[in-house]
Motif scaffolding. Structure first.
Motif: not given
Length: 159
Positions: A6-7, A77-82, A104-121
């Protein structure tokens, strides 16, 4: 090192990966006619050329990479390991306006296209928790630091 199917790395192994993300031009840059000066060698996703010099990374994500692609290739993969009990760190480095906040944050925390790494984590961690037995208790600790001018500042201090 021995990657699993699985990498992920085998137990007891450690890995640091360096991923270079070229952020998209913002609206101001587009209006002023800004252009990219970085070039990408053909048939590779781990190198870029700047000023005639080649720089090689574990992965290079070009400006047309979606926020989701950045998350999948740089953080998932880091999130899966955590979630398996390991510690994980994502370190964004670059000069002012290079795209750290965009990544890291993205340009819109509510928009699933524009959100960055942190809201996805956050989404992935809580989706995982919601799927678990309701009698389990989880403790989540998050740090969000800024290092600027040789000073470390906890961006979550006081929240």
């Amino acid at each position: 090192m021995g990657d699993n199917a699985d990498g992920r790395l085998a137990d007891g192994e450690c890995s640091i990966k360096v991923i270079c993300r070229i952020r998209p031009l913002n609206e101001t840059e587009k209006r002023s006619g800004s252009k990219y000066i970085v070039k990408f060698p053909p048939n590779t996703d781990d190198a870029l050329t700047l000023g005639g010099k080649v720089f090689v990374y574990d992965k290079v994500l070009q400006s047309n990479s979606s926020q989701e692609e950045v998350y999948v290739k740089a953080a998932q993969a880091i999130v899966k390991d955590v979630l398996c009990g390991y510690n994980g760190t994502i370190f964004a480095y670059g000069q002012t306006a290079s795209g750290k906040t965009h990544t890291m944050e993205g340009s819109d925390l509510e928009d699933t296209v524009k959100m960055g790494i942190i809201p996805r984590i956050v989404q992935d961690i809580f989706n995982y928790i919601y799927q678990m037995d309701e009698n389990l208790e989880f403790h989540i600790k998050v740090s969000y630091f800024e290092i600027y001018m040789d000073k470390i500042r906890d961006l979550l201090d006081g929240l």
